[in-house]
Design a protein around this motif. Structure first.
Motif, PDB file in Angstrom:
ATOM      1  N   ILE A  91       0.428  -1.472   0.092  1.00 18.52           N
ATOM      2  CA  ILE A  91      -0.063  -0.158   0.135  1.00 18.52           C
ATOM      3  C   ILE A  91       1.041   1.506   0.481  1.00 18.52           C
ATOM      4  N   PRO A  92       1.872   1.453   0.827  1.00 20.77           N
ATOM      5  CA  PRO A  92       3.022   2.556   1.122  1.00 20.77           C
ATOM      6  C   PRO A  92       3.771   2.407  -0.801  1.00 20.77           C
ATOM      7  N   LEU A  93       3.846   0.872  -1.337  1.00 24.33           N
ATOM      8  CA  LEU A  93       4.063   1.447  -2.199  1.00 24.33           C
ATOM      9  C   LEU A  93       3.607   1.846  -3.294  1.00 24.33           C
ATOM     10  N   ALA A  94       2.580   1.568  -3.445  1.00 27.31           N
ATOM     11  CA  ALA A  94       1.490   1.642  -4.236  1.00 27.31           C
ATOM     12  C   ALA A  94       1.611   3.175  -4.411  1.00 27.31           C
ATOM     13  N   ALA A  95       0.988   3.928  -3.144  1.00 29.48           N
ATOM     14  CA  ALA A  95       1.115   5.355  -3.680  1.00 29.48           C
ATOM     15  C   ALA A  95       2.105   6.133  -4.044  1.00 29.48           C
ATOM     16  N   MET A  96       3.440   5.057  -3.811  1.00 32.76           N
ATOM     17  CA  MET A  96       4.799   6.204  -4.116  1.00 32.76           C
ATOM     18  C   MET A  96       4.930   5.661  -5.371  1.00 32.76           C
ATOM     19  N   ILE A  97       4.010   5.175  -6.446  1.00 29.24           N
ATOM     20  CA  ILE A  97       4.203   4.842  -7.542  1.00 29.24           C
ATOM     21  C   ILE A  97       3.574   5.132  -8.432  1.00 29.24           C
ATOM     22  N   PHE A  98       2.400   5.801  -7.746  1.00 36.07           N
ATOM     23  CA  PHE A  98       0.917   6.760  -8.495  1.00 36.07           C
ATOM     24  C   PHE A  98       1.983   7.993  -8.776  1.00 36.07           C
ATOM     25  N   HIS A  99       2.508   8.929  -7.262  1.00 39.45           N
ATOM     26  CA  HIS A  99       3.294   9.603  -7.118  1.00 39.45           C
ATOM     27  C   HIS A  99       4.483  10.280  -8.176  1.00 39.45           C
ATOM     28  N   SER A 100       5.464   9.249  -8.480  1.00 42.46           N
ATOM     29  CA  SER A 100       6.258   8.890  -9.362  1.00 42.46           C
ATOM     30  C   SER A 100       5.657   9.306 -10.519  1.00 42.46           C
ATOM     31  N   LEU A 101       4.523   8.539 -11.025  1.00 39.82           N
ATOM     32  CA  LEU A 101       3.738   8.788 -12.320  1.00 39.82           C
ATOM     33  C   LEU A 101       3.371  10.028 -12.680  1.00 39.82           C
ATOM     34  N   GLY A 102       3.487  10.519 -12.167  1.00 39.50           N
ATOM     35  CA  GLY A 102       2.741  12.108 -11.754  1.00 39.50           C
ATOM     36  C   GLY A 102       0.845  12.122 -11.600  1.00 39.50           C
ATOM     37  N   ARG A 103       0.697  10.580 -10.967  1.00 43.17           N
ATOM     38  CA  ARG A 103      -0.452  10.533 -10.963  1.00 43.17           C
ATOM     39  C   ARG A 103      -1.015  10.664  -8.655  1.00 43.17           C
ATOM     40  N   HIS A 104      -2.286  10.708  -8.360  1.00 42.95           N
ATOM     41  CA  HIS A 104      -2.320  11.251  -7.471  1.00 42.95           C
ATOM     42  C   HIS A 104      -2.085  10.004  -6.213  1.00 42.95           C
ATOM     43  N   PRO A 105      -0.961  10.391  -5.362  1.00 41.47           N
ATOM     44  CA  PRO A 105      -0.733   9.109  -4.962  1.00 41.47           C
ATOM     45  C   PRO A 105      -1.919   8.154  -3.902  1.00 41.47           C
ATOM     46  N   LEU A 106      -2.628   8.742  -3.262  1.00 39.14           N
ATOM     47  CA  LEU A 106      -3.856   8.314  -2.930  1.00 39.14           C
ATOM     48  C   LEU A 106      -4.805   7.836  -3.822  1.00 39.14           C
ATOM     49  N   ALA A 107      -4.821   8.049  -4.918  1.00 40.72           N
ATOM     50  CA  ALA A 107      -5.329   6.543  -6.015  1.00 40.72           C
ATOM     51  C   ALA A 107      -4.443   5.649  -5.762  1.00 40.72           C
ATOM     52  N   GLY A 108      -3.299   5.524  -6.065  1.00 36.86           N
ATOM     53  CA  GLY A 108      -3.007   4.394  -5.501  1.00 36.86           C
ATOM     54  C   GLY A 108      -2.547   3.959  -4.064  1.00 36.86           C
ATOM     55  N   LEU A 109      -3.141   4.344  -3.502  1.00 37.40           N
ATOM     56  CA  LEU A 109      -3.108   3.346  -2.009  1.00 37.40           C
ATOM     57  C   LEU A 109      -4.416   2.799  -1.925  1.00 37.40           C
ATOM     58  N   ALA A 110      -5.512   3.591  -2.508  1.00 40.99           N
ATOM     59  CA  ALA A 110      -6.852   3.297  -2.488  1.00 40.99           C
ATOM     60  C   ALA A 110      -7.099   1.408  -2.850  1.00 40.99           C
ATOM     61  N   ALA A 111      -6.081   1.953  -4.790  1.00 40.15           N
ATOM     62  CA  ALA A 111      -5.980   0.469  -4.995  1.00 40.15           C
ATOM     63  C   ALA A 111      -5.701  -0.616  -4.733  1.00 40.15           C
ATOM     64  N   ALA A 112      -4.476  -0.314  -4.513  1.00 36.51           N
ATOM     65  CA  ALA A 112      -3.437  -1.370  -3.728  1.00 36.51           C
ATOM     66  C   ALA A 112      -5.216  -1.932  -2.323  1.00 36.51           C
ATOM     67  N   PHE A 113      -5.375  -0.840  -1.434  1.00 42.32           N
ATOM     68  CA  PHE A 113      -6.226  -1.240  -0.434  1.00 42.32           C
ATOM     69  C   PHE A 113      -7.087  -1.817  -0.972  1.00 42.32           C
TER      70      PHE A 113
END
Length: 522
Positions: free
Chosen positions: A155-177
Motif C-alpha cells: 500500500i505505501p509502495l503503490a502510493a509512491m508509484i502513482f506519485h512518481s508517475l505524476g498521478r495522485h498518490p492517494l489513488a494508488g493507495l486506494a487501489a492497493a487497499f
C-alpha cells in the motif's frame, strides 16, 4: 455530440457530490486518535446500560447449547481494574503492531538506500497507466498469500508509484487497499484463510450431517474467477471515480518527506546496483528453497512436514524484514548510498520515526478493540442479525442477497473473519442446507460480505496504518476522507461480486470448488 456522455457526466457528478457529503460528514468527527478515545468511553457506558437491561442472545454454537451470550458491563469496578491492568498488554499485544514494526525495519533499509525507488521506476517506466492500475489491484489481492505484508509494503509502495508517475498518490493507495483488504478472500491460490473458514463450515454442516466434509479447496474455483472480477472492479473504480474525484495532487498538502518520489530515468550506477540486488535476491530465494522445498526442510512443519502452519509461513514477516535489509544494504553499497552498519541503523531509525502517528493511533485503537471484545457487543450483534434474517422466512437469491448484506454489516463491528463465521455459521449453514444449498456455496457467499466492508470500517486492524500512510500525502486527512475514498470500492464490489455469485450459483449452477456441490440433498 451525443447526449450519453453528458448523462454519464451528470451521474458521475451526482455520485461525486454524494462522496463529498460523506467526506464532509465524516470529517466533522474529531481526530482519529480522539475518536478512538471517545469510542472507548461510549463502549464502556453502552455496555453498562446494556448489561443493566440484560441484553443477551442464545449462543448458537453446539458446545454451548442452552447458554446465553450477554453484553458484559464494563461500567463497574471490575471493568476499571481490567482496563488499568491490561492497558499495556492491549497495546503491545495488538496483532498488527508487531507485524508493522518488524517489517518496517527491513523496508526502511530498502527505502532509504534507494532500492524501492529504483525498483519502482524500473517497473513502471514507460508502462501504460492503465496497466499499472490493474497490476496494483491484482498484486494487492495476491499479497494476502504473505500474511498481512500487503498492508505494510504494497500500500505505501503503490502510493509512491502513482506519485512518481505524476498521478495522485492517494489513488494508488486506494487501489492497493482495495486489492489487499477488499479482495481479502479472493486469490489464485489457496491461502491461510481457506482452511480456517472451511474448518468452521465443516463443524456447522455436521450439525445436520455428521459425515459431511469441507476441504480447504472448497471455494477455489470461485475465488480464482473472483480475483479477476475484483481486479477489474478495482481498476475501473480507481480510474473512473477515485482519480477524477481526487484531481491533481497538490504537494502543498503533503508532508516534506515525499520529494524524492519523482519519476526519473535510472542512472548507470542505479542499474548496476539493481543488478547486484537482483543477484542477492536469487541467492535469498535459493537459500529459502533449500529450507522449504525438500520434504524434510527445516522451515517446514516439524511434525507434519507440511508448508501449512510451518515456521516459513508463521515467520514470513521476519523473513521479509531480513530480506529487505540485506537487499537494501547490497543496493546501497553498490549505489554509494550506504557505506556501513551506521547507515543501516540510521535507515531503520528513520523508518521507525515515520510511524509516530501510527503508534499513537494504535494505542487508542487497541484499547477500543479490547473493550469492544470484552463487552461482547460484536458477537451479540452478529447473532441477533442472523436470528432476524432467519425469521424472515425467505428463500433463494433474495435470502442470499440479504445474507451477504448482513455479513457485510456485521463486519463493520466484528472485523475478524473467523470470529464472525464461528458465531453465524452454526445458524446459517444448517438452515441453508435444509433449503437445498451446499455448505461450500454458503461459505462462498459469506466471504463476499466479510471482505467488501473491510475498506470502510475503523475496526479493520490495519485501518490506523492506512490513515498514517495517507496522511503523508494529505496532512489534514480525517476518517471521513478515507471512508469517502474507499466507499465506491465497497459499493461496486458488493454489487459486482454478488452478481458473479448469483450468476455462478443460480444461473449456471457451477461448482464453487473442486468436488464442491452446489445443492445439498438430505
Amino acid at each position: 455530440m451525443s447526449t450519453l456522455p453528458h448523462r454519464e457526466r451528470l451521474k458521475r457528478g451526482a455520485f461525486h457530490r454524494f462522496l463529498d457529503s460523506v467526506e464532509w460528514l465524516g470529517n466533522l468527527l474529531p481526530h482519529p486518535v480522539t475518536l478512538f478515545a471517545l469510542l472507548c468511553v461510549i463502549v464502556v457506558v453502552a455496555s453498562g446500560i446494556a448489561g443493566a437491561l440484560g441484553v443477551s442472545v442464545a449462543d448458537p454454537r453446539p458446545a454451548n447449547e442452552g447458554e446465553l451470550i450477554a453484553v458484559n458491563s464494563l461500567l463497574n469496578a471490575e471493568g476499571l481494574r481490567r482496563l488499568i491492568t491490561e492497558m499495556v498488554a492491549n497495546f503491545t499485544g495488538f496483532a498488527p503492531l508487531g507485524t508493522v514494526l518488524v517489517a518496517m525495519l527491513g523496508v526502511g533499509v530498502a527505502e532509504h538506500s534507494g532500492l524501492l525507488s529504483a525498483s519502482m521506476r524500473a517497473l513502471v517506466l514507460d508502462r501504460s497507466p492503465r496497466i499499472v492500475t490493474y497490476a496494483v489491484v491484482f498484486a494487492g489481492i495476491m499479497s494476502n498469500m504473505a500474511a498481512e505484508l500487503g498492508y505494510v509494503v504494497l500500500i505505501p509502495l503503490a502510493a509512491m508509484i502513482f506519485h512518481s508517475l505524476g498521478r495522485h498518490p492517494l489513488a494508488g493507495l486506494a487501489a492497493a487497499f482495495c486489492g489487499v483488504s477488499g479482495g481479502y478472500s479472493a486469490n489464485l491460490l489457496i491461502g491461510t484463510v481457506d482452511p480456517l473458514l472451511s474448518g468452521i463450515t465443516q463443524e456447522a454442516a455436521r450439525l445436520l450431517d455428521p459425515s459431511y466434509s469441507v476441504g480447504a479447496e472448497a471455494n477455489w474455483f470461485f475465488m480464482i474467477v473472483s480475483t479477476f472480477v475484483v481486479t477489474l472492479i478495482g481498476g475501473l473504480v480507481t480510474e473512473r471515480i477515485v482519480e477524477p474525484k481526487l484531481g491533481k495532487f497538490d504537494a502543498a498538502y503533503a508532508t516534506d518527506d515525499i520529494d524524492g518520489q519523482r519519476m526519473a530515468s535510472l542512472t548507470a550506477t542505479e542499474k548496476r546496483a539493481l543488478k547486484g540486488a537482483g543477484l542477492a535476491t536469487l541467492a535469498i530465494v535459493a537459500l529459502l528453497a533449500v529450507m522449504v522445498v525438500p520434504a524434510n526442510g527445516i522451515l517446514r512443519h516439524p511434525e507434519t512436514g507440511a508448508i501449512s502452519g510451518s515456521p516459513f509461513l508463521s515467520g514470513i514477516v521476519v523473513i521479509v524484514a531480513v530480506s529487505f535489509s540485506v537487499l537494501g544494504f547490497v543496493y546501497g553499497r553498490l549505489a554509494g548510498t550506504m557505506r556501513g552498519d551506521r547507515d543501516v541503523v540510521d535507515a531503520m531509525a528513520r523508518s521507525m520515526s515515520s510511524l509516530g502517528l501510527y503508534i499513537v493511533l494504535v494505542f487508542f485503537a487497541a484499547q477500543f478493540v479490547a473493550l469492544f471484545n470484552w463487552s461482547n457487543f460484536g458477537t451479540v450483534i452478529a447473532v441477533a442479525g442472523a436470528d432476524m434474517l432467519q425469521t424472515l422466512g425467505l428463500s433463494g437469491p433474495l435470502l442470499f442477497a440479504l445474507f451477504i448484506l448482513m455479513c457485510a454489516f456485521v463486519n463493520l463491528s466484528l472485523g475478524s473473519a473467523s470470529a464472525q463465521w464461528a458465531v453465524t455459521a452454526p445458524i446459517f449453514v444448517p438452515m441453508l442446507m435444509l433449503m437445498g444449498y451446499a455448505p461450500e456455496v454458503i461459505q462462498a457467499a459469506y466471504r463476499i460480505g466479510d471482505s467488501v466492508t473491510n475498506l470502510i470500517t475503523p475496526m479493520m486492524s490495519y485501518f490506523g496504518l492506512i490513515m498514517a500512510v495517507a496522511a503523508r500525502y494529505r496532512k489534514d486527512l480525517g476518517i471521513g476522507t478515507l471512508v469517502a475514498l474507499m466507499l465506491p470500492y465497497t459499493l461496486f464490489m458488493l454489487i459486482g461480486w454478488s452478481l458473479l455469485f448469483f450468476a455462478w450459483v443460480f444461473l449456471f449452477g457451477l461448482p464453487v470448488g473442486p468436488g464442491s456441490a452446489t445443492h445439498y440433498v438430505l
